[in-house]
Design a protein around this motif. Sequence first.
Motif, PDB file in Angstrom:
ATOM      1  N   MET A   1      -7.946 -16.235  -4.411  1.00  0.00           N
ATOM      2  CA  MET A   1      -7.411 -15.690  -5.652  1.00  0.00           C
ATOM      3  C   MET A   1      -8.200 -14.355  -5.834  1.00  0.00           C
ATOM      4  SD  MET A   1      -5.709 -15.375  -8.502  1.00  0.00           S
ATOM      5  CE  MET A   1      -5.040 -17.258  -8.891  1.00  0.00           C
ATOM      6  N   ARG A   2      -7.634 -13.303  -5.984  1.00  0.00           N
ATOM      7  CA  ARG A   2      -8.182 -12.040  -6.229  1.00  0.00           C
ATOM      8  C   ARG A   2      -7.583 -11.501  -7.317  1.00  0.00           C
ATOM      9  NH1 ARG A   2      -6.849  -7.924  -1.552  1.00  0.00           N
ATOM     10  NH2 ARG A   2      -8.275  -9.217  -0.382  1.00  0.00           N
ATOM     11  N   ILE A  17     -12.633  -5.206  -8.838  1.00  0.00           N
ATOM     12  CA  ILE A  17     -11.771  -6.454  -7.875  1.00  0.00           C
ATOM     13  C   ILE A  17     -12.869  -7.401  -7.313  1.00  0.00           C
ATOM     14  CG2 ILE A  17     -10.278  -6.649  -5.850  1.00  0.00           C
ATOM     15  CD1 ILE A  17      -9.187  -4.848  -7.562  1.00  0.00           C
ATOM     16  N   GLU A  19     -12.977 -11.253  -5.805  1.00  0.00           N
ATOM     17  CA  GLU A  19     -12.130 -12.479  -4.960  1.00  0.00           C
ATOM     18  C   GLU A  19     -12.814 -13.614  -5.207  1.00  0.00           C
ATOM     19  OE1 GLU A  19      -9.349 -11.883  -1.419  1.00  0.00           O
ATOM     20  OE2 GLU A  19     -11.543 -11.770  -0.767  1.00  0.00           O
ATOM     21  N   ARG A  20     -12.201 -14.944  -5.247  1.00  0.00           N
ATOM     22  CA  ARG A  20     -13.015 -16.313  -5.324  1.00  0.00           C
ATOM     23  C   ARG A  20     -12.602 -16.990  -3.849  1.00  0.00           C
ATOM     24  NH1 ARG A  20     -10.860 -20.279  -9.234  1.00  0.00           N
ATOM     25  NH2 ARG A  20      -9.581 -21.007  -7.736  1.00  0.00           N
ATOM     26  N   ASN A  21     -13.180 -17.497  -3.081  1.00  0.00           N
ATOM     27  CA  ASN A  21     -12.797 -18.341  -1.983  1.00  0.00           C
ATOM     28  C   ASN A  21     -13.799 -19.588  -2.343  1.00  0.00           C
ATOM     29  OD1 ASN A  21     -11.156 -16.522  -0.291  1.00  0.00           O
ATOM     30  ND2 ASN A  21     -13.125 -15.206   0.141  1.00  0.00           N
ATOM     31  N   CYS A  27     -17.317  -9.350  -4.450  1.00  0.00           N
ATOM     32  CA  CYS A  27     -16.617  -8.140  -5.001  1.00  0.00           C
ATOM     33  C   CYS A  27     -16.304  -7.254  -4.114  1.00  0.00           C
ATOM     34  CB  CYS A  27     -17.751  -7.415  -6.053  1.00  0.00           C
ATOM     35  SG  CYS A  27     -17.311  -6.103  -6.742  1.00  0.00           S
ATOM     36  N   LEU A  28     -15.097  -6.870  -4.038  1.00  0.00           N
ATOM     37  CA  LEU A  28     -14.391  -5.785  -3.207  1.00  0.00           C
ATOM     38  C   LEU A  28     -14.749  -4.661  -3.393  1.00  0.00           C
ATOM     39  CD1 LEU A  28     -11.005  -7.802  -2.209  1.00  0.00           C
ATOM     40  CD2 LEU A  28     -13.347  -7.884  -1.385  1.00  0.00           C
ATOM     41  N   TYR A  59      -5.823  -2.450  -3.266  1.00  0.00           N
ATOM     42  CA  TYR A  59      -6.298  -4.181  -3.259  1.00  0.00           C
ATOM     43  C   TYR A  59      -5.486  -5.223  -3.479  1.00  0.00           C
ATOM     44  CZ  TYR A  59     -10.805  -1.427  -2.767  1.00  0.00           C
ATOM     45  OH  TYR A  59     -11.675  -0.786  -2.182  1.00  0.00           O
ATOM     46  N   PRO A  61      -4.443  -7.216  -6.078  1.00  0.00           N
ATOM     47  CA  PRO A  61      -4.814  -8.274  -6.914  1.00  0.00           C
ATOM     48  C   PRO A  61      -3.651  -9.082  -7.238  1.00  0.00           C
ATOM     49  CG  PRO A  61      -4.659  -6.555  -8.321  1.00  0.00           C
ATOM     50  CD  PRO A  61      -4.506  -6.168  -6.823  1.00  0.00           C
ATOM     51  N   HIS A  62      -3.851 -10.416  -7.401  1.00  0.00           N
ATOM     52  CA  HIS A  62      -2.934 -11.447  -8.025  1.00  0.00           C
ATOM     53  C   HIS A  62      -2.856 -11.480  -9.705  1.00  0.00           C
ATOM     54  CE1 HIS A  62      -4.651 -13.192  -4.087  1.00  0.00           C
ATOM     55  NE2 HIS A  62      -3.320 -12.956  -3.876  1.00  0.00           N
ATOM     56  N   LEU A 151     -12.160 -16.033 -13.160  1.00  0.00           N
ATOM     57  CA  LEU A 151     -12.188 -16.923 -12.019  1.00  0.00           C
ATOM     58  C   LEU A 151     -12.970 -18.188 -12.209  1.00  0.00           C
ATOM     59  CD1 LEU A 151     -12.487 -13.913  -9.273  1.00  0.00           C
ATOM     60  CD2 LEU A 151     -10.743 -15.605  -9.857  1.00  0.00           C
TER      61      LEU A 151
END
Length: 156
Positions: A1-2, A17, A19-21, A27-28, A59, A61-62, A151
């Motif tokens: 999820m971004r 930006i 992102e969670r993995n 952080c992008l 980027y 994002p979602h 997030l």
Amino acid sequence: MRVIGIDLGLLQSGYGIVERNGRDFSCLCWGEIHLPKKAPVGQKLCVFYEQIEAIIKKYHPHEVIIEEIYLANNVKTALALGQVRGVVVFLAERCGLPVFSYSPLKVKQAVVGYGLAHKEQVKNMVQRLLNLKETPGQHAADALGVALCHLQHLRL
């Protein structure tokens, strides 16, 4: 999820930006947008729109995450922030992205663990949680904080 977190401001805004993995956050990018001080409001809003749009296109994002506007003593400031918020909501709609917002209290609670934390504490925790080599500016830190809040909220 971004996601893209945005700290709203009429002269200075922040973005980040994140992102969670799984359980990890990264952080992008992050930064601040400085708008022309003496320009008419419409011109400021156009510049803001174009810069946020470029970041979203780069980027992908979602979701878009913003901090809720709170009405303190200055109604004029709250109205100006409402215009900036409207630009973000409009842009998100055009890009097909949902918008979520959180109160400053919830953001501080999620990032620092204390809803009445000082801004410096938020900056330091954002830097630590995202393993940033540099300390972001206040507006960028607030944007990253609201992204982290969302997030973390999703994880629960």
